[in-house]
Design a protein around this motif. Structure first.
Motif, PDB file in Angstrom:
ATOM      1  N   UNK A 192       0.835  -1.203   0.000  1.00 49.33           N
ATOM      2  CA  UNK A 192       0.000   0.000   0.000  1.00 49.33           C
ATOM      3  C   UNK A 192       0.869   1.253   0.000  1.00 49.33           C
ATOM      4  N   UNK A 223     -11.698   0.130  -3.011  1.00 50.27           N
ATOM      5  CA  UNK A 223     -11.655   0.817  -4.300  1.00 50.27           C
ATOM      6  C   UNK A 223     -10.266   0.826  -4.924  1.00 50.27           C
ATOM      7  N   UNK A 224     -10.203   0.993  -6.259  1.00 50.75           N
ATOM      8  CA  UNK A 224      -8.914   0.931  -6.963  1.00 50.75           C
ATOM      9  C   UNK A 224      -7.891   1.963  -6.472  1.00 50.75           C
ATOM     10  N   UNK A 225      -8.360   3.091  -5.935  1.00 49.17           N
ATOM     11  CA  UNK A 225      -7.403   4.118  -5.504  1.00 49.17           C
ATOM     12  C   UNK A 225      -6.537   3.625  -4.359  1.00 49.17           C
ATOM     13  N   UNK A 226      -7.075   2.719  -3.548  1.00 50.21           N
ATOM     14  CA  UNK A 226      -6.296   2.276  -2.397  1.00 50.21           C
ATOM     15  C   UNK A 226      -5.831   0.825  -2.544  1.00 50.21           C
ATOM     16  N   UNK A 263       2.551   5.882   2.800  1.00 51.35           N
ATOM     17  CA  UNK A 263       1.218   5.311   3.018  1.00 51.35           C
ATOM     18  C   UNK A 263       0.292   5.989   2.020  1.00 51.35           C
ATOM     19  N   UNK A 264      -0.802   5.357   1.686  1.00 53.57           N
ATOM     20  CA  UNK A 264      -1.726   6.045   0.769  1.00 53.57           C
ATOM     21  C   UNK A 264      -2.319   7.267   1.463  1.00 53.57           C
ATOM     22  N   UNK A 265      -2.427   7.217   2.802  1.00 51.38           N
ATOM     23  CA  UNK A 265      -3.039   8.340   3.506  1.00 51.38           C
ATOM     24  C   UNK A 265      -2.192   9.600   3.454  1.00 51.38           C
ATOM     25  N   UNK A 266      -0.917   9.473   3.085  1.00 50.14           N
ATOM     26  CA  UNK A 266      -0.095  10.681   2.966  1.00 50.14           C
ATOM     27  C   UNK A 266      -0.482  11.492   1.718  1.00 50.14           C
ATOM     28  N   UNK A 311      -2.983  13.352  -0.251  1.00 52.66           N
ATOM     29  CA  UNK A 311      -4.322  13.920  -0.112  1.00 52.66           C
ATOM     30  C   UNK A 311      -5.118  13.818  -1.413  1.00 52.66           C
ATOM     31  N   UNK A 357      -5.267  11.096  -3.291  1.00 50.20           N
ATOM     32  CA  UNK A 357      -5.052   9.695  -3.648  1.00 50.20           C
ATOM     33  C   UNK A 357      -6.112   9.124  -4.572  1.00 50.20           C
ATOM     34  N   UNK A 358      -7.315   9.734  -4.603  1.00 53.56           N
ATOM     35  CA  UNK A 358      -8.328   9.194  -5.510  1.00 53.56           C
ATOM     36  C   UNK A 358      -7.876   9.355  -6.959  1.00 53.56           C
ATOM     37  N   UNK A 391     -14.479   7.734  -9.548  1.00 50.93           N
ATOM     38  CA  UNK A 391     -14.008   8.836  -8.700  1.00 50.93           C
ATOM     39  C   UNK A 391     -14.236  10.207  -9.311  1.00 50.93           C
ATOM     40  N   UNK A 394     -15.609  13.106  -7.241  1.00 58.71           N
ATOM     41  CA  UNK A 394     -14.726  13.501  -6.138  1.00 58.71           C
ATOM     42  C   UNK A 394     -13.519  14.274  -6.655  1.00 58.71           C
ATOM     43  N   UNK A 402     -12.101  18.035  -5.925  1.00 56.86           N
ATOM     44  CA  UNK A 402     -10.736  18.343  -5.495  1.00 56.86           C
ATOM     45  C   UNK A 402     -10.000  19.213  -6.512  1.00 56.86           C
TER      46      UNK A 402
END
Lengths: 428, 619
Positions: B51, B86-89, B424-427, B429, B431-432, B539, B542, B546
């Motif tokens: 990930x 989902x594919x983004x993550x 991490x993917x959470x880093x 913003x 990521x979608x 996505x 969304x 963004x």
């Protein structure tokens, strides 16, 4: 890039207030309010709200790209300086997509970026920036100190945890992470949403500035409520409307009290009655006084039993000072004695209310709370769906957090990671 | 004496990627390594991707890098992480055969023209603040216009096992100490980081029968856009758990652990804790999961993922043997902790050029990161920086809104590293939008223009884009009424609105098969391209929301702040903000904006000063 707007003149009551609208959409948005004069000319126009009601008659100016303060398309509305008019126009503007209240210093920044200022002007403007920073600082402190700030801390902690739980489910899915974390997320989001909604309900101060505060005069029949109302009306030069209730038993007088619009209600005398019509009037009086921001209980003697319990903001006033009673607050509608003092006290109390909720008084913040509220609802919908779209729920939550930035500043990914690593034993 | 364009120091993941990219640009390159048989070695866990990390590998691959290709050739257990999300993550990952991976890297490098020099770099050579090459410990010199330093854990590397301490860069390999000292004389201030590795187990002595297993995916997803399927046999991993006895043993002997005995000052990563850390920090947890990962098809060595340690060898034996399936296990190599030098990456340019010397680029663990993928990405970025400098190659925009590499570079240069930095993917913003599946769509074009993407790969990419464009057109042309949709089994409610193919694909549960019923011409469209269009559709709303953020960000990013910019004395900045900005030294207004507590008004004040200075200089 967003089109931005803000009051360009000092806040508060003034003869004329200028609201500036700048950006690519400025012209098209302004056209929704009135016909725009030719560039460089001014024109007197009636500004119409989205519901077609009249906001104000205003002087409207249009500046073309390159010929404005910011260098962008700019519209200026010069409106009559009432707080309510300005608030109404700002609120109407904020309803457009891609149109938002300018951040402090943002007009200047755009002006600089677009090369509209020369060196001397730039330096002169740094003083202005100082002032803006100072006002921001004060605002930040008031945000943090008040009970609103305390709430903000709770929201922050709860939403931070909700994000952390979602992110842990995404970024550490191949580790020992419980797979029912979304249940806690749902709880946290629901709890926060309830709290945000309640703040929105309570801090209707912003709409109070638009529509005014209400003060209800209540008491038994013939205690002198109408006389007091007339005295209040008589002392005030700035009566904006005077509606006699011919079909309802509430009579109101709208006055300007230290810059606040205040409507005084004279309610039907509260007493037991067998008369059907009179009872209708009495129940209306109860309703009106319940909805009022402040009530004046007009009594004839000390320690009189009130028709219903007083709230902390209410006043108990002994009437007919002319008859000799001098204990506590007393007025005489007839001679006018004590009326000014009472009005001062009421103004003080209302101003205190507005300053208490100074955070929520701002259009931007109300808007932020509303937006966050809606986004939290989206999170809840997504969290309840199967299969759960983690990354979308997370994104909605980040959108909501961005809206709440003004309450608790940026929620940083490091904070989210701290929460994750202190909650779960991760790492293979 | 031979003069190189670039000398790469270190043959790990950062070094190999840097070297190969330099060769792709046609630069005259040299690699200096302590041991040429170790070029491309996987020092720690035998896996690539995951990930966030899988995203990085795809981005390296999109720029024609080598990590993904080597991983695919050597992959023995492909798994797409977060397959149900989902594919983004989703993150592609594989375990690799350690030997095959190294062989693959060396084979790929062997096709390029570069000088391979065995030796230890003891000093950077420079003149007037510009790097001129490196000096080796035997006194010989390698002259080069630029240097990419990828020292890994070798600079003053110290291995700890219990109270034993050995100077080493990896187990059994000497550390490089002179270079640290020499760089300090140039003004470098090193910090210390720590990482750990578990004992390696003899798989023949593991009782596999009693263990749960984790198999590879049935439809493996490759790391490289160019690969189609695995090259070698797929294997399963074993899963076992620590228990109360294991934890007792560890707790009783904590004082003998290098970490807890006070021998280590370096900071370790929180997301890769030692088993000692796990037992101490999560005392109420009675069991921890361990993956037993085979290190290859032709070796009996097994990597027990989850129990890295710095306890003495006898205690390692004790606790490992308390674990189910490992009762009679033999340890091939004890686990250890390693401390090494790193430099605060806040001083780096976005090309990873060090402020120490002009032409000196740093990549990998020396910049405070951990992980093969993070290191390789930086090697690539450094090589691109060198090509920009020496060849005037077109830049590749790595920023937060277009790549994970950009997120990492921005995090490192504006925030620095207080613990080993991992992706991490959470880093990310955005990521979608930054998905593993569209890394090529985000980067390959730019890479081709810049000169690091071969025409073969570009042709393949172009073909993919053509197919995708055709699909998008077909989908856009559709106009399906709710009644028509019902024929294909899609219930839209009867709102009377006609929808195109993208809108239909965005609805959860709608399949390409159903769309082909509605629009038979889609049967002629490429299935992979259709799937890709489906991922995009998911996505799109969304990403549009963004979009405004990205636009604003791009605008801010374009405004540069000089490295020597003076924040003190700017009216309108509080002393706290001045301290924060002076510490972080953001290179752009965009980076400044991301610093906590920096308000729009403060940004305006900084901007104002920038503009004023610019005007003064212009006068």
């Amino acid at each position: 890039m967003d089109t931005i707007f803000a009051q360009a003149t000092a806040p508060g009551r003034a003869g004329v207030s200028i609201i500036r609208l700048s950006g690519v959409q400025a012209y098209s948005i302004a056209s929704e309010f009135c016909n725009i004069p030719l560039a460089g000319r001014s024109g007197l126009r009636s500004l119409k709200a989205a519901d077609n009601s009249l906001i104000d008659k205003a002087l409207v100016l249009f500046f073309e790209i390159g010929a404005s303060f910011t260098g962008e398309q700019v519209i200026e509305f010069h409106v009559h300086g009432g707080l309510a008019t300005v608030a109404k126009l700002l609120s109407e503007l904020s309803a457009f997509d891609g149109c938002r209240l300018a951040s402090p210093g943002e007009f200047t920044r755009r002006a600089l970026e677009n090369g509209q200022l020369d060196l001397n002007q730039v330096e002169a403007l740094s003083d202005l920036i100082d002032a803006e920073t100072e006002s921001q600082r004060k605002q930040a402190i008031s945000v943090l100190e008040g009970s609103f700030g305390e709430l903000g801390k709770v929201w922050r902690a709860d939403l931070l945890r909700a994000v952390a739980l979602l992110e842990a489910s995404i970024d550490f899915s191949d580790e020992e992470i419980p797979n029912d974390l979304y249940l806690e997320v749902l709880d946290l989001v629901r709890k926060t949403k309830v709290s945000v909604s309640s703040v929105l309900n309570r801090s209707s101060i912003s709409s109070k500035i638009r529509s005014g505060f209400t003060v209800a005069i209540v008491g038994t029949p013939n205690v002198g409520k109408s006389t007091l109302l007339n005295a209040i009306a008589g002392r005030q030069a700035a009566i904006t409307s005077d509606v006699a209730g011919t079909t309802r038993d509430v009579i109101e007088t709208r006055v300007d009290l230290k810059g606040l619009a205040v409507t005084f209600l004279d309610t039907a005398g509260l007493h037991e009655s067998d008369d059907f019509i009179e009872n209708l009037g009495i129940s209306m009086a109860y309703k009106a006084s319940d909805a009022a921001d402040v009530r004046i209980f007009l009594v004839e003697r000390d320690n009189e039993v009130l028709p219903f319990p007083a709230r902390p903001d209410d006043f108990v006033v002994l009437n007919k000072a002319d008859l000799g009673a001098k204990n506590g607050l007393s007025v005489s509608g007839k001679t006018g004695e004590g009326v000014s003092e009472l009005l001062n006290l009421i103004a003080e109390r209302l101003l205190k209310k507005t300053s208490l909720d100074v955070v929520a008084i701002r259009e931007r913040q109300i808007k932020g709370l509303h937006a966050a509220n809606a986004l939290l609802a989206n999170v809840m919908v997504l969290t309840e769906q199967k299969p759960l779209a983690f990354e979308l729920a997370c994104q909605e939550l980040y959108f909501a957090l961005t809206e709440l930035d003004f309450v608790f500043g940026k929620i940083d990914i490091e904070g989210v990671l701290d929460e994750i690593f202190s909650s779960f034993c991760l790492g293979k | 004496m031979k003069q190189f364009d670039v000398v790469v120091v270190g043959g790990g993941h950062a070094g190999c990627e840097a070297l190969h990219a330099a060769c792709r640009y046609g630069l005259k390159a040299a690699l200096v390594t302590l041991d040429k048989t170790k070029v491309g070695v996987m020092s720690c866990n035998p896996a690539i991707g995951g990930l966030g990390k899988g995203h990085l590998v795809r981005e390296i691959d999109a720029l024609d890098g080598i990590m993904g290709l080597a991983a695919d050739v050597s992959g023995i257990q492909f798994r797409l992480l977060n397959r149900s999300k989902g594919p983004a993550v989703q993150g592609p990952r594989t375990q690799s055969d350690r030997g095959l991976y190294l062989k693959a890297i060396q084979a790929i490098l062997a096709k390029e023209d570069f000088a391979l020099i065995e030796g230890e770099v003891s000093a950077l050579m420079s003149g007037s603040g510009v790097v001129t090459g490196v000096r080796l410990s035997d006194g010989s010199e390698v002259c080069a216009r630029t240097v990419i330093l990828t020292a890994g854990t070798f600079m003053r590397g110290t291995i700890h096992i219990g109270d034993q301490r050995v100077s080493a860069g990896r187990m059994g390999e000497a550390s490089a100490n002179e270079l640290s000292v020499q760089m300090e004389s140039l003004g470098a201030t090193f910090g210390r980081l720590k990482t750990g590795t578990p004992p390696r187990l003899n798989g023949d002595t593991i009782n596999w029968q009693c263990l749960e297993v984790q198999p590879a995916d049935d439809d493996p997803v490759m790391l490289s856009f160019l690969s189609k399927s695995p090259s070698v046999k797929q294997v399963v991993c074993g899963i076992t758990h620590t228990n109360a006895n294991t934890h007792d043993t560890i707790r009783k002997n904590l004082g003998r652990s290098a970490m807890y005995g006070g021998h280590i000052s370096g900071i370790g990563p929180r997301y890769c804790p030692s088993i000692e850390d796990k037992v101490v920090r999560f005392a109420d947890k009675t069991s921890h999961q361990i993956f037993l990962e085979p290190e290859g098809l032709s070796t009996n060595s097994v990597y027990p993922n989850g129990i890295s340690t710095s306890l003495p060898e006898d205690i390692q034996y004790q606790y490992v043997r308390s674990i189910s399936g490992l009762e009679g296990v033999e340890i091939l190599q004890p686990g250890y902790a390693i401390e090494y030098d790193f430099l605060n990456p806040q001083g780096l340019s976005s090309d990873l050029e060090s402020g120490l010397l002009s032409g000196l680029f740093l990549a990998g663990q020396i910049n405070g990161t951990t992980g093969y993928e993070e290191a390789a990405s930086q090697g690539l970025v450094a090589a691109i920086g060198v090509a920009k400098r020496l060849l005037g190659a077109a830049p590749i925009q790595f920023d937060r809104s277009t790549s994970y590499i950009g997120v990492m570079i921005d995090d490192l240069t504006s925030r620095g590293a207080t613990e080993p930095y991992r992706m991490f993917t959470s880093r990310a913003e955005f990521r979608l939008k930054l998905r593993a599946d569209n890394a090529d769509q985000r980067l390959t074009d730019q890479g081709y223009t810049s000169g690091c993407v071969s025409s073969e790969r570009f042709a393949q990419y172009t073909e993919k884009i053509e197919k995708l464009t055709a699909c998008r057109h077909s989908l856009s042309d559709m106009a399906v009424s709710p009644n028509q949709a019902r024929v294909a089994g899609i219930d839209l409610g009867l709102d009377g609105r006609r929808r195109n193919g993208h809108e239909l694909l965005a609805i959860p549960g709608v399949s390409i098969q159903q769309l082909r019923v509605l629009e038979p011409s889609l049967i002629d469209r490429d299935i992979e391209a259709l799937k890709q269009a489906g991922r995009e559709a998911l996505y799109v709303t969304y990403i549009e929301r963004q979009g405004r953020d990205i636009e604003a960000l791009a605008r801010d990013l374009s405004i540069q702040i000089p490295t020597a910019f003076e924040y003190a004395g700017i009216s309108g900045l509080s002393s706290e903000m001045i301290a924060k900005l002076s510490e972080a030294r953001p290179q752009t207004l965009g980076a400044a904006k991301n610093i906590e507590g920096i308000t729009p008004a403060a940004l305006t004040a900084v901007f104002l000063r920038l503009k004023t200075q610019g005007l003064r200089e212009a006068i």
